[in-house]
Design a protein around this motif. Structure first.
Motif, PDB file in Angstrom:
ATOM      1  N   VAL A  36       6.006  17.061  -8.299  1.00 34.57           N
ATOM      2  CA  VAL A  36       5.899  15.617  -8.046  1.00 34.57           C
ATOM      3  C   VAL A  36       5.115  14.928  -9.154  1.00 34.57           C
ATOM      4  O   VAL A  36       5.407  13.782  -9.512  1.00 34.57           O
ATOM      5  CB  VAL A  36       5.277  15.335  -6.665  1.00 34.57           C
ATOM      6  N   ALA A  39       7.365  14.536 -12.179  1.00 37.50           N
ATOM      7  CA  ALA A  39       8.406  13.526 -12.020  1.00 37.50           C
ATOM      8  C   ALA A  39       7.919  12.117 -12.349  1.00 37.50           C
ATOM      9  O   ALA A  39       8.727  11.189 -12.430  1.00 37.50           O
ATOM     10  CB  ALA A  39       8.946  13.557 -10.587  1.00 37.50           C
ATOM     11  N   VAL A  40       6.600  11.949 -12.528  1.00 43.31           N
ATOM     12  CA  VAL A  40       6.045  10.654 -12.915  1.00 43.31           C
ATOM     13  C   VAL A  40       6.233  10.486 -14.427  1.00 43.31           C
ATOM     14  O   VAL A  40       5.964  11.421 -15.183  1.00 43.31           O
ATOM     15  CB  VAL A  40       4.552  10.569 -12.548  1.00 43.31           C
ATOM     16  N   PRO A  41       6.680   9.332 -14.898  1.00 41.69           N
ATOM     17  CA  PRO A  41       6.817   9.138 -16.355  1.00 41.69           C
ATOM     18  C   PRO A  41       5.511   9.443 -17.081  1.00 41.69           C
ATOM     19  O   PRO A  41       4.439   9.031 -16.618  1.00 41.69           O
ATOM     20  CB  PRO A  41       7.201   7.658 -16.482  1.00 41.69           C
ATOM     21  N   ARG A 181      -1.089  14.814  -4.587  1.00 41.97           N
ATOM     22  CA  ARG A 181       0.280  14.440  -4.239  1.00 41.97           C
ATOM     23  C   ARG A 181       0.353  12.936  -3.958  1.00 41.97           C
ATOM     24  O   ARG A 181       1.335  12.276  -4.325  1.00 41.97           O
ATOM     25  CB  ARG A 181       0.749  15.227  -3.018  1.00 41.97           C
ATOM     26  N   ALA A 184       0.686  10.969  -7.152  1.00 46.20           N
ATOM     27  CA  ALA A 184       2.044  11.006  -7.691  1.00 46.20           C
ATOM     28  C   ALA A 184       2.983  10.115  -6.890  1.00 46.20           C
ATOM     29  O   ALA A 184       3.817   9.391  -7.455  1.00 46.20           O
ATOM     30  CB  ALA A 184       2.552  12.449  -7.699  1.00 46.20           C
ATOM     31  N   GLU A 185       2.863  10.138  -5.571  1.00 46.96           N
ATOM     32  CA  GLU A 185       3.759   9.345  -4.745  1.00 46.96           C
ATOM     33  C   GLU A 185       3.532   7.855  -4.941  1.00 46.96           C
ATOM     34  O   GLU A 185       4.486   7.059  -4.923  1.00 46.96           O
ATOM     35  CB  GLU A 185       3.578   9.738  -3.279  1.00 46.96           C
ATOM     36  N   TRP A 187       2.506   6.389  -7.713  1.00 48.61           N
ATOM     37  CA  TRP A 187       3.117   6.031  -8.990  1.00 48.61           C
ATOM     38  C   TRP A 187       4.637   6.005  -8.893  1.00 48.61           C
ATOM     39  O   TRP A 187       5.285   5.110  -9.436  1.00 48.61           O
ATOM     40  CB  TRP A 187       2.665   7.009 -10.061  1.00 48.61           C
ATOM     41  N   ARG A 188       5.212   6.986  -8.220  1.00 49.03           N
ATOM     42  CA  ARG A 188       6.679   7.037  -8.121  1.00 49.03           C
ATOM     43  C   ARG A 188       7.225   5.893  -7.280  1.00 49.03           C
ATOM     44  O   ARG A 188       8.386   5.509  -7.435  1.00 49.03           O
ATOM     45  CB  ARG A 188       7.103   8.383  -7.534  1.00 49.03           C
ATOM     46  N   ALA A 189       6.375   5.329  -6.401  1.00 52.82           N
ATOM     47  CA  ALA A 189       6.792   4.166  -5.616  1.00 52.82           C
ATOM     48  C   ALA A 189       6.653   2.860  -6.397  1.00 52.82           C
ATOM     49  O   ALA A 189       7.002   1.795  -5.884  1.00 52.82           O
ATOM     50  CB  ALA A 189       5.968   4.089  -4.331  1.00 52.82           C
ATOM     51  N   GLY A 190       6.143   2.938  -7.617  1.00 55.76           N
ATOM     52  CA  GLY A 190       6.024   1.742  -8.446  1.00 55.76           C
ATOM     53  C   GLY A 190       4.644   1.148  -8.523  1.00 55.76           C
ATOM     54  O   GLY A 190       4.427   0.148  -9.213  1.00 55.76           O
ATOM     55  N   ARG A 192       0.920   0.505  -9.729  1.00 62.10           N
ATOM     56  CA  ARG A 192       0.193   0.689 -10.983  1.00 62.10           C
ATOM     57  C   ARG A 192      -1.211   0.117 -10.866  1.00 62.10           C
ATOM     58  O   ARG A 192      -1.675  -0.617 -11.740  1.00 62.10           O
ATOM     59  CB  ARG A 192       0.935   0.006 -12.148  1.00 62.10           C
TER      60      ARG A 192
END
Length: 420
Positions: A36, A39-41, A181, A184-185, A187-190, A192
């Motif tokens: 996870v 998977a984050v940029p 985790r 990561a979640e 960040w992956r949800a947008g 910042r």
């Protein structure tokens, strides 16, 4: 993002280090968080336009880890180290070590990474250029040492250290790095938000996923140190002066500013009066945060709104404790924000938590706030499109409905029909 200095145009480096012993000595499933995080940029991990990612999954040799850390620390750009694993104490020297894949109790000094090696490589970098985000399980000896010496994991004056340390389980399944985790979640949800807000939200999310034990939490301070506390560390930029109303609303009336006072000016012909004693300054009243949070949510900046609410929840937890009306209020605000963000499963989960908290505060089942929390959890559950996710939340909702039937006739029966 405010995490590391160097500017958005700098090239950053992110080190993803997850390590734990193989076999029965494994207290944390550390490597489970790597997919996870990966998977984050890369630029999001470091807050820079571009970044390099170094991944170390269950490394075997401490010298290899040291070499990779040294190479990463030698770069001029921002460095962020994400660390998941378990801590053990070298009893001869009373020094903590990060266990690696081949670490055993007998071979700790030769197969684990001494914490002071990590401090040595990172502590000399320029202040603000390095951030460490750690999710760690501590063996009983390290846990006791942390209570007596909260600066045991100090990395020096330069790095910013955010983290959570929990006691290693004595038996059963290894723990999972839910704190990392959650980063990561988000960040992956947008989202910042700045790192302090990320830390506060991650602590709350991790605690909601597990029967969380007492934890040592860290956010940067003038003298960084882990402090034993079961509640999240505060975010210094958000310091409410007044207790928020325990009503789950995002649009309360704004707190009026104190009226300014001034001494009257005497007429020109009047004799000069004796020097007046200055009036004490008006007390500072913090601005009501709810309008700003709502404005961010309505503008589509859902990550920012959630981070602000999480920071205020962290402050309420610190001042009033997890079992307080103040803390429940902010859980309910976060539940409503999840609804606005189109996340019904997350909203349902938070409303369930709020209802459980209110019942734990001995509010009766027919209390309007308790009923409202269960009704809203039920409504959000009905909006979940993922059948598996709805099924995982259904039993908890049924159990609450049995205790809090509410004022809608047949709500419990309808819920049971949907579950079958």
């Amino acid at each position: 993002m405010g995490a590391v200095d160097g500017g958005a145009s700098a090239v950053g480096t992110a080190v993803l280090l997850a390590a734990a012993p193989a076999g029965r000595g494994r207290a944390m499933d550390a490597a489970s968080v790597l997919p996870v995080l990966a998977a984050v940029p890369p630029g999001v991990l470091t807050g820079t336009a571009t970044a390099t990612v170094v991944e170390l999954a269950d490394p075997l040799d401490p010298q290899t880890v040291l070499t990779r850390l040294r190479a990463a620390a030698a770069g001029p750009g921002p460095l962020v180290v994400f660390l998941a694993g378990q801590l053990h104490l070298d009893k001869r020297q009373s020094l903590p070590h990060l266990a690696l894949a081949r670490t055993t109790t007998a071979t700790l000094r030769y197969t684990a990474l001494p914490w002071h090696w990590l401090a040595g490589e990172l502590g000399g970098r320029p202040p603000g250029a390095t951030t460490v985000v750690a999710d760690l399980a501590a063996d009983p000896e390290v846990w006791q040492r942390l209570a007596a010496a909260p600066d045991l994991l100090h990395l020096g004056p330069g790095p910013h250290l955010y983290g959570r340390v929990t006691p290693a389980p004595r038996r059963g399944e290894p723990t999972t790095p839910d704190y990392l985790r959650a980063w990561a979640e988000l960040w992956r949800a947008g989202a910042r938000p700045p790192f302090p807000a990320m830390h506060a939200e991650a602590v709350v999310r991790a605690a909601a996923r597990e029967a969380a034990p007492e934890a040592f939490l860290l956010a940067p301070a003038p003298n960084p140190a882990f402090a034993p506390s079961p509640t999240p560390a505060p975010v210094p930029s958000l310091t409410p002066a007044a207790t928020p109303a325990p009503v789950p609303t995002l649009t309360p009336a704004a707190t009026p500013a104190p009226a300014a006072t001034s001494a009257p000016v005497p007429p020109a012909s009047a004799p000069s009066p004796a020097p007046a004693v200055p009036a004490p300054p008006a007390p500072f009243v913090a601005q009501d945060p709810h309008p700003a949070i709502l404005a961010a949510a309505m503008a589509g900046r859902h990550g920012e709104a959630a981070a602000m609410a999480a920071a205020w929840e962290s402050e309420a937890l610190r001042h009033h404790g997890p079992r307080s009306v103040e803390a429940v209020h902010w859980t309910e605000v976060r539940a409503d924000l999840a609804r606005l963000a189109g996340e019904p499963a997350r909203s349902c989960e938070l409303w369930l938590s709020a209802a459980e908290f209110r019942l734990a505060l001995r509010q009766p089942a027919d209390d309007p706030d308790v009923e409202a929390a269960v009704d809203r959890a039920h409504h959000q559950w009905e909006q979940i499109g993922d059948r598996v996710r709805a099924g995982s939340l259904g039993p908890a909702l049924v159990a609450l409905r049995e205790r809090v039937p509410g004022r809608r006739p047949g709500a419990l029966a309808a819920l049971r029909r949907r579950m079958t």
